[in-house]
Scaffold this active site. Structure first.
Site, PDB file in Angstrom:
ATOM      1  N   HIS A 192       0.832  -1.197   0.000  1.00  0.00           N
ATOM      2  CA  HIS A 192       0.000   0.000   0.000  1.00  0.00           C
ATOM      3  C   HIS A 192       0.867   1.248   0.000  1.00  0.00           C
ATOM      4  O   HIS A 192       2.079   1.186   0.230  1.00  0.00           O
ATOM      5  CB  HIS A 192      -0.922   0.004   1.218  1.00  0.00           C
ATOM      6  N   HIS A 201       5.330   6.203  -1.028  1.00  0.00           N
ATOM      7  CA  HIS A 201       6.113   5.055  -1.461  1.00  0.00           C
ATOM      8  C   HIS A 201       5.400   3.747  -1.135  1.00  0.00           C
ATOM      9  O   HIS A 201       4.485   3.704  -0.312  1.00  0.00           O
ATOM     10  CB  HIS A 201       7.488   5.052  -0.790  1.00  0.00           C
TER      11      HIS A 201
END
Length: 256
Positions: free
Chosen positions: A111, A199
């Site tokens: 995620h 990220h």
């Protein structure tokens, strides 16, 4: 980052929002009566709220929580779900052989975090869900481009990560997070990190190994970009939904 990843801090969940996704065999029941929030929370499969919970790091590969369970507190995370292709997953696994220390591939869901892991009070849940839903309805769909490999640590510096940085050249994501931060202040909750780097964490190790892993990022970035040239379909993440997880409840909101 927190001691465990945002999703790892939150237990297994099921969906129960009006905008939650349902699979084909559930569509026939989408008009059935649902319990409204916050009454539906009583049906959650989380930790029984009358019991004291003791964390055992041996059950979590040495990881520890950054906060303890407390009655009336619900771990909360806003994030973008990411499902890597088989090729991308293979590339992530190959990095294990490139680093000089023992690391692990993430076993939980990949995620992109858009908030810290927050501690939400029970009586805030209904309004918090509505605030997030409203913001998603006002936000256009957008795309992120995978770029560099970067090293990160959590705030306690008890875990170190490698992640693939995601760039939004149109600024939609920055605008979304700024608006999330605005309503977080209404709940006296901390905003996302000032130096936020969106990220996808894919590799982790225990302890503060930032220096060692940071030394690997230049070479790994070159290899990542070589991979992306050969697999152009994996370069972009098309974001059409935002996920909100509260305890073990998941809400999926579509962007406009």
């Amino acid at each position: 980052m927190n001691t465990m990843s945002g999703l790892d801090l939150l237990s297994t969940y099921t969906s129960d929002s009006e905008d939650d996704e349902v699979n084909d065999n559930e569509k026939s029941t989408e008009n059935s009566e649902r319990l409204p929030l916050p009454g539906s929370i009583a049906t959650w499969k989380g930790v029984p709220h009358h019991e004291e919970v003791y964390d055992d790091s041996s059950q979590h590969e040495g990881r520890t929580r950054s906060f303890k369970h407390e009655r009336g507190n619900w771990a909360t995370l806003i994030y973008i779900d990411y499902e890597p292709s088989e090729d991308m997953l293979s590339w992530m696994v190959s990095v294990l052989g490139e680093v000089p220390i023992k690391c692990n591939i993430f076993s939980e869901q990949f995620h992109i975090s858009l908030s810290r892991t927050l501690i939400l009070k029970f009586h805030w849940i209904e309004s918090f869900v509505e605030e997030t839903k409203k913001l998603c309805e006002q936000t256009d769909q957008f795309s992120l481009e995978l770029s560099n490999v970067k090293a990160y640590t959590n705030e306690e510096r008890t875990r170190t990560f490698l992640g693939i940085e995601c760039v939004d050249y149109k600024g939609v994501l920055d605008h979304f997070v700024r608006n999330v931060n605005k309503f977080l202040t209404e709940y006296d909750l901390p905003p996302f990190y000032d130096d936020s780097s969106y990220h996808i964490s894919f590799l982790w190790c225990l302890g503060n190994e930032l220096t060692i892993l940071d030394d690997q990022t230049h070479t790994l970035t070159i290899k990542l970009n070589q991979f992306l040239v050969e697999h152009t379909e994996t370069r972009y993440v098309h974001v059409t939904k935002i996920h909100l997880k509260i305890g073990n409840k998941l809400y999926v909101f579509k962007l406009r």
